[in-house]
Scaffold this motif. Structure first.
Motif, PDB file in Angstrom:
ATOM      1  N   ARG A 177      40.753  41.680  44.022  1.00 17.13           N
ATOM      2  CA  ARG A 177      40.191  42.939  43.510  1.00 17.13           C
ATOM      3  C   ARG A 177      40.385  44.076  44.506  1.00 17.13           C
ATOM      4  O   ARG A 177      40.686  45.203  44.118  1.00 17.13           O
TER       5      ARG A 177
ATOM      6  N   GLN B 120      40.539  36.419  38.000  1.00 19.47           N
ATOM      7  CA  GLN B 120      39.626  37.529  38.290  1.00 19.47           C
ATOM      8  C   GLN B 120      38.418  37.496  37.353  1.00 19.47           C
ATOM      9  O   GLN B 120      38.545  37.192  36.169  1.00 19.47           O
TER      10      GLN B 120
ATOM     11  N   LEU C  86      36.233  45.850  38.478  1.00 17.24           N
ATOM     12  CA  LEU C  86      37.494  45.481  37.838  1.00 17.24           C
ATOM     13  C   LEU C  86      37.240  44.662  36.584  1.00 17.24           C
ATOM     14  O   LEU C  86      36.377  43.784  36.570  1.00 17.24           O
TER      15      LEU C  86
END
Length: 574
Positions: free
Chosen positions: A45, A464, A473
């Motif tokens: 990130r 992620q 994010l």
């Protein structure tokens, strides 16, 4: 020999505090990347936040937008220092400061409360490498590493009577701590409130003309008044409450709060406060801490600070009522457990020497009172010196173990990351990391290793986190669905109960070939080679392998009947 002048012992000096802080950094000196479970995912990130517009394909895959949330500690520091130091060095240096600040904070609090650092406080220092740090909750850990010295500063300014200056200073400090991570701000508020309650209660006791009995109605009223006055003293810490309301009331915010009073989990967290690699070593270390607390509780020569004792009780209540999941973030109660124990440890101190030496005088006729006091002081000093020596040995043994553990993890990282030499810049990479249904004690620390492909190669990775409002994010690469984000990278041999992880065969067969260029298997469980028949291996080390996807040669097998279905009652994969 006794120390009649009241000089500081070796474990109470500033030099010793500095030495312990430096020692706390030693385990993190060797690894290039601190081997903490979630940290590589965060580093991916950080790469996006730094270079989102430098590499235009990142904007096709990820949304990144700065916003005011209570979870930005290292994100902000990376934004400031990474352009000069580089991302990996910046992260390493920041993480190295966390255990050092925890050590400084604990010893400083102990000194402010007791006047001198008690020998038993040394047993709290290994908790700087507690399980939440091993899990990679770095913003949380940074906030706790800042909250402890902030609390010490709060106590010091209160002791010096600088109440107005403290109120002015802690308005911005509390806001900064909340931005680092909400949890640290909450713990600082609990610690400060309990300290102010005791201070206000004692002040009322000193000004009272009547004998003070806390059990009477008058005593209860005084405690209630101390509660109110303590809350008023803590108002400078309250401004982040408005920030919290603004954050959590946003329409885009997601994440549930659930799993209250999970006693089985809470008991497990207490046994895992020092969890790292070796179960017997870590459980034995935890048992030693429990033994120290038990012995000090029963020892007539030991007492607990009322200030930190009340703080410990408040933290215990907080631990009991905290759910396992808060705002979608798991292990909320687990994070508090080691700090609750640490505060309990530093609350312990020797009782003042008794003024009445009549019992001792009967055993030593003809010895003067001053000499008897000298004998008592000598015995006390020797006992505390033994505690300090044992505590220092405990710190050295735990630090050595953690250092060896991290070197071994770093060697594993180096072997697995050689795969990235074969991944081109900007590749679309899907990764599958092997996991057991019941996590091993040491944890592999590989769960978010795929994110290092994003950090080093600007490649797409499917590990992620994507939870609006909890992180800056989110993923938007829809062709990768349902393999676009965490936990799609975790794979197992069979379907695990109560988990969304997919079995390896199903993962290999079902991932969308057109969305990816490479497949990275990191220590996967055994799998059927027919599900990789359209993939070309280009690197291998043990069971780990990097495949290149052949988009046109062989079509994947996609019939549902070709895959083992999960047992009835398990959560779905899709």
């Amino acid at each position: 020999m006794a120390n009649p002048r009241g000089d500081l012992e070796w474990w109470q000096t500033r030099r010793f505090v500095v030495a312990m802080a430096l020692l706390a950094m030693v385990p993190l000196l060797w690894p290039d990347i601190p081997p903490l479970v979630d940290l590589p995912g965060h580093m991916g990130r950080y790469r996006v936040q730094l270079d989102l517009h430098t590499y235009p394909w990142l904007t096709d895959w990820y949304n990144f937008q700065w916003q005011l949330i209570g979870n930005l500690g290292i994100d902000i520091l990376v934004q400031i220092f990474a352009p000069f130091l580089g991302l990996e060095l910046t992260v390493k240096l920041i993480v190295m400061t966390i255990p050092a600040l925890i050590v400084i904070g604990l010893l400083w609090i102990a000194r402010e409360v007791h006047g001198k650092i008690p020998a038993t406080a040394l047993f709290a220092l290994p908790l700087a490498y507690c399980f939440p740090l091993q899990f990679g909750f770095v913003n949380f850990m940074l906030s706790m590493a800042l909250a402890l010295p902030m609390f010490a500063l709060w106590l010091r300014m209160g002791r010096l009577g600088k109440i107005r200056q403290r109120a002015i200073l802690f308005v911005p400090l509390s806001c900064a701590l909340w931005v680092c991570h909400t949890f640290g701000w909450g713990v600082l508020g609990v610690l400060a409130f309990s300290a102010e309650m005791v201070r206000e209660h004692d002040r009322a006791k000193q000004t009272s003309e009547h004998r003070f009995n806390p059990v009477t109605a008058d005593g209860i009223k005084r405690w209630a008044a101390a509660w109110v006055r303590g809350a008023l003293q803590c108002l400078p810490l309250a401004l982040p409450m408005l920030m919290m309301i603004a954050w959590r009331s946003g329409q885009h915010v997601t994440g549930e709060t659930a799993d209250f009073f999970n006693w089985r989990a809470k008991f497990a967290w207490m046994t895992m406060i020092l969890r790292d690699r070796w179960l017997a070593f870590d459980i034995g270390s935890t048992a030693l801490i429990a033994l120290i607390l038990y012995k000090t509780f029963r020892d007539r020569n030991i007492e607990y600070s009322r200030n930190l004792g009340l703080s410990t009780l408040f933290l215990i209540a907080m631990f009991v009522f905290l759910p396992r999941i808060v705002f979608g973030s798991a292990y909320a109660d687990m994070r508090l457990a080691p700090f609750m124990v640490a505060i309990a440890l530093i609350s312990v101190r020797p009782r003042p020497l008794p003024g009445d030496t009549s019992e001792l005088a009967l055993k030593h006729p003809g010895v003067g009172e001053d000499q008897l006091q000298h004998v008592l002081a000598t015995r006390r000093r020797r006992t505390m010196a033994r505690f300090a020596a044992l505590g220092l040995a405990f710190v050295l043994v735990r630090t050595t173990g953690t250092t060896i553990s991290y070197v071994l993890f770093d060697q594993r990282y180096d072997r697995e990351l050689k795969a990235l030499d074969h991944v081109p810049i900007g590749a679309r990479l899907i990764s599958f990391v092997g996991q057991n249904c019941v996590s091993d004690w040491k944890m592999t620390r590989l769960e978010h290793m795929p994110a290092l492909a994003l950090e080093r190669r600007m490649a797409y990775t499917n590990d992620q986190w994507s939870m609006a409002g909890a992180q800056l994010l989110t993923t938007k690469y829809t062709p990768a669905n349902p393999f676009a984000h965490d936990p799609s990278q975790i794979t197992t041999l069979t379907q695990c109960p109560r988990e969304y992880w997919r079995p390896i065969d199903r993962s290999l067969a079902k991932f969308p070939r057109a969305a990816f260029d490479y497949v990275w298997l990191i220590s996967p469980p055994p799998y059927d080679l027919k599900y990789a028949q359209d993939l070309t291996p280009i690197w291998r080390d043990g069971t780990s392998v990097l495949f290149k996807v052949n988009h046109v040669d062989v079509a994947p097998v996609t019939k549902r009947g070709d895959f083992p279905l999960p047992p009835r009652g398990d959560k779905p994969f899709y």
